[in-house]
Design a protein around this motif. Structure first.
Motif, PDB file in Angstrom:
ATOM      1  N   ALA A 113     -27.074  32.530 -31.127  1.00  0.00           N
ATOM      2  CA  ALA A 113     -26.859  33.826 -30.488  1.00  0.00           C
ATOM      3  C   ALA A 113     -25.367  34.118 -30.366  1.00  0.00           C
ATOM      4  O   ALA A 113     -24.563  33.218 -30.158  1.00  0.00           O
ATOM      5  N   SER A 114     -25.028  35.383 -30.481  1.00  0.00           N
ATOM      6  CA  SER A 114     -23.631  35.767 -30.304  1.00  0.00           C
ATOM      7  C   SER A 114     -23.285  35.737 -28.818  1.00  0.00           C
ATOM      8  O   SER A 114     -24.168  35.735 -27.960  1.00  0.00           O
ATOM      9  N   ARG A 115     -22.014  35.734 -28.524  1.00  0.00           N
ATOM     10  CA  ARG A 115     -21.582  35.756 -27.120  1.00  0.00           C
ATOM     11  C   ARG A 115     -22.096  36.999 -26.412  1.00  0.00           C
ATOM     12  O   ARG A 115     -22.468  36.940 -25.246  1.00  0.00           O
ATOM     13  N   GLU A 116     -22.113  38.112 -27.109  1.00  0.00           N
ATOM     14  CA  GLU A 116     -22.603  39.347 -26.507  1.00  0.00           C
ATOM     15  C   GLU A 116     -24.082  39.222 -26.163  1.00  0.00           C
ATOM     16  O   GLU A 116     -24.515  39.669 -25.106  1.00  0.00           O
ATOM     17  N   GLU A 117     -24.857  38.628 -27.064  1.00  0.00           N
ATOM     18  CA  GLU A 117     -26.288  38.429 -26.811  1.00  0.00           C
ATOM     19  C   GLU A 117     -26.505  37.478 -25.636  1.00  0.00           C
ATOM     20  O   GLU A 117     -27.363  37.713 -24.788  1.00  0.00           O
ATOM     21  N   GLN A 118     -25.717  36.403 -25.598  1.00  0.00           N
ATOM     22  CA  GLN A 118     -25.837  35.440 -24.505  1.00  0.00           C
ATOM     23  C   GLN A 118     -25.512  36.093 -23.171  1.00  0.00           C
ATOM     24  O   GLN A 118     -26.229  35.921 -22.192  1.00  0.00           O
ATOM     25  N   SER A 119     -24.437  36.846 -23.155  1.00  0.00           N
ATOM     26  CA  SER A 119     -24.016  37.517 -21.931  1.00  0.00           C
ATOM     27  C   SER A 119     -25.072  38.519 -21.474  1.00  0.00           C
ATOM     28  O   SER A 119     -25.446  38.552 -20.306  1.00  0.00           O
ATOM     29  N   ALA A 120     -25.561  39.310 -22.393  1.00  0.00           N
ATOM     30  CA  ALA A 120     -26.572  40.309 -22.057  1.00  0.00           C
ATOM     31  C   ALA A 120     -27.853  39.643 -21.543  1.00  0.00           C
ATOM     32  O   ALA A 120     -28.477  40.123 -20.604  1.00  0.00           O
TER      33      ALA A 120
END
Length: 83
Positions: free
Chosen positions: A20-27
């Motif tokens: 997962a991308s950082r954006e996906e993880q954060s979201a």
């Protein structure tokens, strides 16, 4: 929220879910981190440790970030009978 807190939440699961991308993880995990581990913010290591301890309380989307890449949960339901 401060930029540091947002950064900490963005990289929260990097070591556990590389796909997962950082954006996906954060979201996926931002709400769970705030709800379950507020006391640990902004310490990234403490937030991650807290969330791992409370993995059974995480939303399904966030919990998926803590599963090793490629691991699939078994589907619930009846198994097919052998032919």
């Amino acid at each position: 929220m401060s930029a540091f807190v947002l950064f900490a939440l963005a990289v929260l699961c990097v070591s556990t879910a590389h796909a997962a991308s950082r954006e996906e993880q954060s979201a996926a995990c931002r709400g769970d981190a705030i709800k379950l581990c507020t006391f640990a913010i902004p310490d990234e290591d403490k937030v991650t440790a807290c969330m791992k301890k409370k993995v059974d309380q995480l939303s399904p989307r966030c919990r998926a970030m803590f599963e090793p890449a490629g691991k699939k949960k078994p589907r619930h339901g009846r198994a097919k009978s052998p032919s």
